[in-house]
Enzyme design. Sequence first.
Site, PDB file in Angstrom:
ATOM      1  N   ASN A   7       0.877  -1.161   0.000  1.00  0.00           N
ATOM      2  CA  ASN A   7       0.000   0.000   0.000  1.00  0.00           C
ATOM      3  C   ASN A   7       0.920   1.218   0.000  1.00  0.00           C
ATOM      4  O   ASN A   7       1.466   1.601   1.033  1.00  0.00           O
ATOM      5  CB  ASN A   7      -0.886  -0.023   1.244  1.00  0.00           C
ATOM      6  N   LYS A  14       3.316   0.658   3.098  1.00  0.00           N
ATOM      7  CA  LYS A  14       3.062  -0.429   4.048  1.00  0.00           C
ATOM      8  C   LYS A  14       3.131  -1.749   3.298  1.00  0.00           C
ATOM      9  O   LYS A  14       2.789  -1.801   2.114  1.00  0.00           O
ATOM     10  CB  LYS A  14       1.671  -0.270   4.663  1.00  0.00           C
ATOM     11  N   HIS A 208     -17.975   0.975   8.082  1.00  0.00           N
ATOM     12  CA  HIS A 208     -16.515   1.005   8.223  1.00  0.00           C
ATOM     13  C   HIS A 208     -16.202   2.338   8.907  1.00  0.00           C
ATOM     14  O   HIS A 208     -16.263   3.399   8.289  1.00  0.00           O
ATOM     15  CB  HIS A 208     -15.855   0.916   6.841  1.00  0.00           C
ATOM     16  N   GLY A 210     -13.434   4.284  10.867  1.00  0.00           N
ATOM     17  CA  GLY A 210     -12.068   4.475  11.355  1.00  0.00           C
ATOM     18  C   GLY A 210     -11.805   5.974  11.327  1.00  0.00           C
ATOM     19  O   GLY A 210     -12.723   6.758  11.566  1.00  0.00           O
ATOM     20  N   ASN A 211     -10.584   6.377  11.006  1.00  0.00           N
ATOM     21  CA  ASN A 211     -10.347   7.817  10.820  1.00  0.00           C
ATOM     22  C   ASN A 211     -11.207   8.329   9.682  1.00  0.00           C
ATOM     23  O   ASN A 211     -11.863   9.342   9.774  1.00  0.00           O
ATOM     24  CB  ASN A 211      -8.876   8.075  10.509  1.00  0.00           C
ATOM     25  N   ARG A 241     -12.716  15.202   8.615  1.00  0.00           N
ATOM     26  CA  ARG A 241     -13.526  15.534   7.429  1.00  0.00           C
ATOM     27  C   ARG A 241     -14.962  15.849   7.823  1.00  0.00           C
ATOM     28  O   ARG A 241     -15.516  15.185   8.700  1.00  0.00           O
ATOM     29  CB  ARG A 241     -13.529  14.366   6.440  1.00  0.00           C
ATOM     30  N   MET A 284     -11.083   9.174  18.055  1.00  0.00           N
ATOM     31  CA  MET A 284     -12.301   8.836  18.800  1.00  0.00           C
ATOM     32  C   MET A 284     -12.025   8.507  20.273  1.00  0.00           C
ATOM     33  O   MET A 284     -12.768   8.909  21.156  1.00  0.00           O
ATOM     34  CB  MET A 284     -13.015   7.671  18.108  1.00  0.00           C
ATOM     35  N   GLY A 331     -11.169   0.741  12.940  1.00  0.00           N
ATOM     36  CA  GLY A 331     -10.688   1.133  14.276  1.00  0.00           C
ATOM     37  C   GLY A 331     -11.774   1.426  15.293  1.00  0.00           C
ATOM     38  O   GLY A 331     -11.789   0.840  16.386  1.00  0.00           O
ATOM     39  N   GLU A 334     -14.670  -1.566  15.354  1.00  0.00           N
ATOM     40  CA  GLU A 334     -14.241  -2.829  15.975  1.00  0.00           C
ATOM     41  C   GLU A 334     -13.998  -2.685  17.473  1.00  0.00           C
ATOM     42  O   GLU A 334     -14.182  -3.635  18.229  1.00  0.00           O
ATOM     43  CB  GLU A 334     -12.931  -3.321  15.327  1.00  0.00           C
ATOM     44  N   GLU A 385      -8.222  -5.768   4.812  1.00  0.00           N
ATOM     45  CA  GLU A 385      -8.131  -5.414   3.392  1.00  0.00           C
ATOM     46  C   GLU A 385      -6.922  -6.072   2.733  1.00  0.00           C
ATOM     47  O   GLU A 385      -6.981  -6.482   1.582  1.00  0.00           O
ATOM     48  CB  GLU A 385      -8.053  -3.879   3.248  1.00  0.00           C
TER      49      GLU A 385
HETATM   50  P1  ADP Z   1      -7.708   4.492   9.384  1.00  0.00           P
HETATM   51  O1  ADP Z   1      -8.936   5.076   8.733  1.00  0.00           O
HETATM   52  O2  ADP Z   1      -6.589   5.469   9.514  1.00  0.00           O
HETATM   53  O3  ADP Z   1      -7.310   3.121   8.844  1.00  0.00           O
HETATM   54  P2  ADP Z   1      -8.473   3.018  11.783  1.00  0.00           P
HETATM   55  O4  ADP Z   1      -9.454   2.110  11.147  1.00  0.00           O
HETATM   56  O5  ADP Z   1      -7.203   2.441  12.299  1.00  0.00           O
HETATM   57  O6  ADP Z   1      -8.170   4.276  10.887  1.00  0.00           O
HETATM   58  O7  ADP Z   1      -9.233   3.748  13.011  1.00  0.00           O
HETATM   59  C1  ADP Z   1      -8.603   4.707  13.799  1.00  0.00           C
HETATM   60  C2  ADP Z   1      -9.634   5.229  14.801  1.00  0.00           C
HETATM   61  O8  ADP Z   1     -10.028   4.140  15.656  1.00  0.00           O
HETATM   62  C3  ADP Z   1      -9.122   6.332  15.725  1.00  0.00           C
HETATM   63  O9  ADP Z   1     -10.071   7.387  15.777  1.00  0.00           O
HETATM   64  C4  ADP Z   1      -9.041   5.637  17.081  1.00  0.00           C
HETATM   65  O10 ADP Z   1      -9.281   6.499  18.146  1.00  0.00           O
HETATM   66  C5  ADP Z   1     -10.174   4.658  16.963  1.00  0.00           C
HETATM   67  N1  ADP Z   1     -10.081   3.629  18.007  1.00  0.00           N
HETATM   68  C6  ADP Z   1      -9.185   2.631  18.147  1.00  0.00           C
HETATM   69  N2  ADP Z   1      -9.421   1.944  19.302  1.00  0.00           N
HETATM   70  C7  ADP Z   1     -10.501   2.530  19.887  1.00  0.00           C
HETATM   71  C8  ADP Z   1     -11.248   2.297  21.081  1.00  0.00           C
HETATM   72  N3  ADP Z   1     -10.937   1.323  21.919  1.00  0.00           N
HETATM   73  N4  ADP Z   1     -12.302   3.122  21.348  1.00  0.00           N
HETATM   74  C9  ADP Z   1     -12.629   4.108  20.522  1.00  0.00           C
HETATM   75  N5  ADP Z   1     -11.983   4.388  19.373  1.00  0.00           N
HETATM   76  C10 ADP Z   1     -10.932   3.603  19.062  1.00  0.00           C
END
Ligand code: ADP
Length: 402
Positions: A7, A14, A208, A210-211, A241, A284, A331, A334, A385
């Site tokens: 990636n 990565k 999905h 995450g960030n 965003r 988060m 993130g 899950e 992924e």
């Molecule tokens: P990316 O979109 O960069 O791949 P990820 O899927 O790794 O992102 O998600 C990152 C997000 O997941 C961050 O906002 C992080 O705070 C959040 N996160 C990870 N663990 C926890 C948790 N235990 N509780 C709440 N948010 C979490």
Amino acid sequence: MKVLVINAGSSSLKYQLYNMTDESVLASGRVERIGMDSSIVTHEPTGKPEVRDVSEILDHVTAVKRVIDMLTHDEHGVISSMDEIDAVGHRIVHGGEVFKNSVLVTAEVKNEIKRLFDLAPLHNPAHMMGITAVDNNLPNVPQAVVFDTAFHQTMPASSYLYPIPKVLYRRHKIRRYGFHGTSHAYVSDVAASYLKKPLNELKMVTCHIGNGASVTAILDGKSYDTSMGMTPLEGLMMGTRSGDIDPAIVPFVMGKEELTLSEVNSMLNKHSGMMAISGVSSDMREVIDAMNEGDENAKLAFDMYVYRVRKYIGAYAAAMNGIDTLIFTAGVGENSSVLREAVCKGITFLGIELDDEKNAIRSKEAREISTAASRVKVLVVPTNEELLIARDTFELVQNASK
Ligand code: ADP
């Protein structure tokens, strides 16, 4: 067969090396700060200690060379020579309307990816550098490309067209493409297996989160609609965003605040979302911690975030005339039982009944978090992924050699 998954970003790369016999990860890692004199390679060979190396890596060709050096290293290596790498699979953000599936890399495929630079100026050029770097280092190894947009190519025109002059679609291909497709495809597949039901008989909504975050409606096993649009800015509120806003805000703000196009673009992509509302963080975990300590702005950010996820789930349940499976991944999805509870407790009318005990369990496995009586099955499915990229690459290379 061993497949190297790459990636490539503009200043990072990565990687994971898979043994496809049992789909195990032999090693993974990342190269950061490409183009600088103190680039960092972090290499994690399975079953051996992590290695960190700081050196000058000025371009992607050198980055891939360093990755191969790590993989074949006497001490931290996991293969004896680079001849053991049978294929390379690349993650590509934008496949436009051309790529509806993963494909093997050819000269024509490279040209198409270059033609798509306009639609993903921050991502596709970097991915192309990754492909060229593999061409240079492993000239005889087949490469495949797996697109974030491909899974969403099944959307009907009523989902993917914007109600703006049609000439803009014809001239510039302005339409909804959707992203995170590899993740939505992977988790929907795992969920169907978990539920022991054919994927094409389920009405699923996959979140999905995450960030970056997107929600997808999956009908008959195909993407029917998704919240990200022509770019990954549309849809849910995200870390930095904005997600959906009234488009008239853009010219209004540009006039009032005397902002340029690039400034307003940066405002919506990098200085909005949870960061802007909470004033605390785009992360988060930090927002939830601040909320628990009584920070009202963090609470407002969390409430807005949750409210928008709920609205999309409701919209997609309506779009599909029903929902029987709700999936959380990435993130936040899950790991945050707090977020999942806040989302699910507000949409019980859909037939969603969360099991609080199951929701609190932390695990790396796919699991159900709804009660036995819940009409809609709610699942947490860790995304992967890279594994899907490795599988597609493996399959394409095997079929080509038949
Ligand atoms: P990316 O979109 O960069 O791949 P990820 O899927 O790794 O992102 O998600 C990152 C997000 O997941 C961050 O906002 C992080 O705070 C959040 N996160 C990870 N663990 C926890 C948790 N235990 N509780 C709440 N948010 C979490």
